[in-house]
Design a protein around this motif. Structure first.
Motif, short mmCIF file in Angstrom:
data_model
loop_
_atom_site.label_atom_id
_atom_site.label_comp_id
_atom_site.label_asym_id
_atom_site.label_seq_id
_atom_site.Cartn_x
_atom_site.Cartn_y
_atom_site.Cartn_z
N ALA A 193 0.84 -1.20 0.00
CA ALA A 193 0.00 0.00 0.00
C ALA A 193 0.88 1.24 0.00
O ALA A 193 1.94 1.28 0.63
CB ALA A 193 -0.91 0.00 1.22
N LYS A 194 0.44 2.26 -0.70
CA LYS A 194 1.12 3.55 -0.68
C LYS A 194 0.35 4.48 0.24
O LYS A 194 -0.81 4.80 -0.01
CB LYS A 194 1.20 4.13 -2.09
CG LYS A 194 2.06 3.30 -3.03
CD LYS A 194 2.13 3.90 -4.43
CE LYS A 194 3.03 3.07 -5.33
NZ LYS A 194 3.10 3.64 -6.70
N GLY A 195 0.98 4.90 1.34
CA GLY A 195 0.28 5.69 2.33
C GLY A 195 -0.65 4.82 3.16
O GLY A 195 -0.36 3.64 3.42
N GLN A 196 -1.77 5.38 3.58
CA GLN A 196 -2.68 4.64 4.44
C GLN A 196 -3.33 3.47 3.69
O GLN A 196 -3.91 3.66 2.61
CB GLN A 196 -3.78 5.56 4.97
CG GLN A 196 -3.31 6.53 6.05
CD GLN A 196 -4.48 7.26 6.69
OE1 GLN A 196 -4.88 8.31 6.23
NE2 GLN A 196 -5.02 6.67 7.74
N PRO A 197 -3.29 2.27 4.25
CA PRO A 197 -3.94 1.13 3.61
C PRO A 197 -5.45 1.21 3.70
O PRO A 197 -6.01 1.89 4.58
CB PRO A 197 -3.39 -0.07 4.39
CG PRO A 197 -2.94 0.48 5.69
CD PRO A 197 -2.52 1.88 5.44
N GLU A 198 -6.11 0.53 2.81
CA GLU A 198 -7.56 0.57 2.72
C GLU A 198 -8.24 -0.25 3.81
O GLU A 198 -9.35 0.06 4.24
CB GLU A 198 -8.02 0.06 1.35
CG GLU A 198 -7.59 0.92 0.17
CD GLU A 198 -8.30 2.27 0.15
OE1 GLU A 198 -9.42 2.37 0.71
OE2 GLU A 198 -7.74 3.22 -0.43
N HIS A 199 -7.61 -1.31 4.26
CA HIS A 199 -8.27 -2.30 5.11
C HIS A 199 -7.75 -2.24 6.55
O HIS A 199 -6.56 -2.03 6.78
CB HIS A 199 -8.07 -3.70 4.56
CG HIS A 199 -8.47 -3.85 3.12
ND1 HIS A 199 -9.79 -3.86 2.73
CD2 HIS A 199 -7.73 -3.96 1.99
CE1 HIS A 199 -9.85 -3.99 1.42
NE2 HIS A 199 -8.62 -4.04 0.94
N GLY A 200 -8.66 -2.43 7.50
CA GLY A 200 -8.25 -2.56 8.89
C GLY A 200 -8.87 -1.59 9.86
O GLY A 200 -8.62 -1.67 11.06
N ALA A 201 -9.69 -0.65 9.41
CA ALA A 201 -10.32 0.30 10.33
C ALA A 201 -11.13 -0.42 11.40
O ALA A 201 -11.21 0.02 12.55
CB ALA A 201 -11.22 1.27 9.57
N GLU A 202 -11.67 -1.58 11.04
CA GLU A 202 -12.51 -2.33 11.98
C GLU A 202 -11.72 -2.87 13.18
O GLU A 202 -12.32 -3.22 14.21
CB GLU A 202 -13.20 -3.49 11.26
CG GLU A 202 -12.29 -4.62 10.82
CD GLU A 202 -11.52 -4.33 9.52
OE1 GLU A 202 -10.75 -5.22 9.10
OE2 GLU A 202 -11.71 -3.24 8.94
N LEU A 203 -10.39 -2.91 13.06
CA LEU A 203 -9.58 -3.38 14.19
C LEU A 203 -9.72 -2.46 15.39
O LEU A 203 -9.51 -2.89 16.53
CB LEU A 203 -8.12 -3.49 13.77
CG LEU A 203 -7.81 -4.61 12.76
CD1 LEU A 203 -6.41 -4.44 12.20
CD2 LEU A 203 -7.98 -5.97 13.40
N ALA A 204 -10.07 -1.20 15.17
CA ALA A 204 -10.29 -0.28 16.29
C ALA A 204 -11.48 -0.70 17.14
O ALA A 204 -11.53 -0.40 18.34
CB ALA A 204 -10.51 1.15 15.76
#
Length: 445
Positions: A193-204
């Motif tokens: 990924a370049k910069g912030q990745p698209e996946h993983g916000a749900e880990l919060a």
């Protein structure tokens, strides 16, 4: 003189006495890598070679090396006022530096508490968080929540909330009442990924589970690095930090951003909180605050946190915490000159402008042998290598040694190569750094 005293090393360049930190001491002392001078983007080795600094020292020399304003400020301050106690006394530059830090921090930050390092800044913030909850009548809130693979320095508080195994496992019982969020490294979904990745916000959302387990009334604070640096440069997924902020606000939990690495232009903004549009309740910083020249750290807090302590008789100490070297004159002078250098040369803006070029250069290494991921944000980058079976860290360490011999300085953590060059780096120097690293990676076994 006793026989024992006679046996002690006395030669100025004998290597035995110095027990080096975070170093393979035996390997180093067999083949020392000695740095004897520095200027701008380069170190000079003891054998006279120039080495391009791809790591800003240890993430700290953001303005490059031996910068004139900073050097002169230290010299002049040492001649005028060498030391002044911070307990019940003050000197002007500490107050001036606090004001200048607040000027460039997110708007909610209104106060600065000085210490001597990132480790001390973290422990200070954790203590303030627990004491704040008590000050507002929430004394049951003592639990602290960190994150797996997080690095928050090496004091007991920092390694307790931290999540790097080797930093924790040797030191016995740590702070009790600590829990950890999962890390955000998802190579199967976010590789290259370049910069912030698209996946993983749900880990919060795992924070909701931890809060439900312990009850919100027991939780004082959550601490995370916006970009997890020392563990191998883990960039926050899009929406992840925003979600953490929402959950903390919902449950009355303080959110602490550890910006010891990301502060002072590293992500292209003064602080990563600004870069990501998320305002925490406290920010810890160090390293770039003095360009790495003099030890110094700080905790930035909101007005609400500070004001909660300002009660009772005015002659009483409000916070029983501090250090002999909190905001010393020479460190404060160095900090002011460092901020002047950043501002006069537009280095934060420069980092933002160079970031796309840096990103493309790093990702050009994708086709190199053994490369399994590349991550970047601002002027931070990581190249993750496939480990040698049964020999974790060996491949990256060999890359580090070869890179140094070829004239570039990189860092390794596990089998990840991490880079964070001074913000003064040029495009030609980025090409040199990445081109040399390509040569190193191509030769790796």
């Amino acid at each position: 003189m006793s026989d024992r005293s006679a046996a002690k090393p006395s030669a100025p360049n004998d290597l035995r006495a110095f027990w080096m930190p975070f170093t393979a001491n035996r390997q180093f002392k067999k083949a020392p890598r000695m740095l004897v001078a520095a200027e701008g983007m380069h170190y000079t080795t003891s054998d006279g070679r120039k080495v391009l600094d791809g790591t800003a020292g240890l993430w700290c020399c953001n303005a490059g090396h031996c910068r004139p304003l900073i050097t002169r400020a230290i010299q002049e301050q040492a001649a005028e006022l060498d030391y002044a106690p911070a307990f019940q006394m003050g000197h002007p530059k500490a107050f001036e530096l606090a004001n200048r830090l607040i000027d460039i921090a997110p708007e909610a930050m209104e106060h600065a508490f000085f210490c001597n390092s990132g480790s001390e800044a973290v422990d200070t913030a954790l203590k303030i968080a627990i004491a704040y909850q008590r000050a507002i009548g929430q004394g049951s809130r003592t639990r602290l929540i960190g994150r797996e693979r997080g690095y928050h320095g090496v004091n007991f508080g920092g390694i307790s909330v931290g999540g790097i195994v080797n930093n924790r496992k040797f030191f016995g019982t740590l702070l009790t009442g600590v829990d950890h969020l999962p890390h955000t490294h998802l190579p199967g979904r976010n590789a290259f990924a370049k910069g912030q990745p698209e996946h993983g916000a749900e880990l919060a959302d795992e924070l909701e589970r931890i809060v439900a387990l312990h009850d919100a009334s027991t939780v004082a604070a959550v601490i995370v690095e916006p970009v997890a640096g020392s563990t191998g440069v883990l960039i926050p997924p899009k929406g992840y930090l925003q979600r953490l902020r929402e959950i903390c606000t919902k449950h009355g939990i303080l959110l602490i951003f550890d910006e010891v690495i990301t502060g002072f232009g590293r992500t292209g903004a003064a602080f990563a909180a600004e870069k990501y549009g998320v305002v925490p309740d406290m920010i810890t910083c160090a390293k770039g605050i003095t360009n790495g020249v003099i030890p110094m750290g700080a905790v930035l807090t909101t007005g609400a946190i500070h004001d909660a302590f300002m009660t009772g008789p005015e002659n009483l100490i409000e916070l029983f915490h501090g250090y002999t070297y909190s905001g010393t004159p020479i460190a404060a002078a160095a900090g002011l000159a460092t901020l002047d250098t950043y501002r006069e040369e537009g280095l934060f803006e420069r980092a933002a402008e160079l970031a796309p070029y840096w990103s493309e250069a790093l990702h050009s290494l994708r086709d190199c042998p053994h490369v399994i991921d590349i991550r970047n944000e601002g002027l931070i980058g990581a190249v993750e290598l496939e480990p040698i079976a049964g020999q974790p860290t060996a491949r990256a360490f060999q890359a580090f040694l070869d890179a140094f011999e070829k004239g570039i300085m990189i860092r390794t953590t596990g089998d990840t190569i991490a880079m964070s060059p001074p913000l003064i780096i040029s495009k030609d120097e980025i090409d040199q750094l990445v081109g040399t690293l390509r040569d190193v990676l191509t030769r790796l076994k």
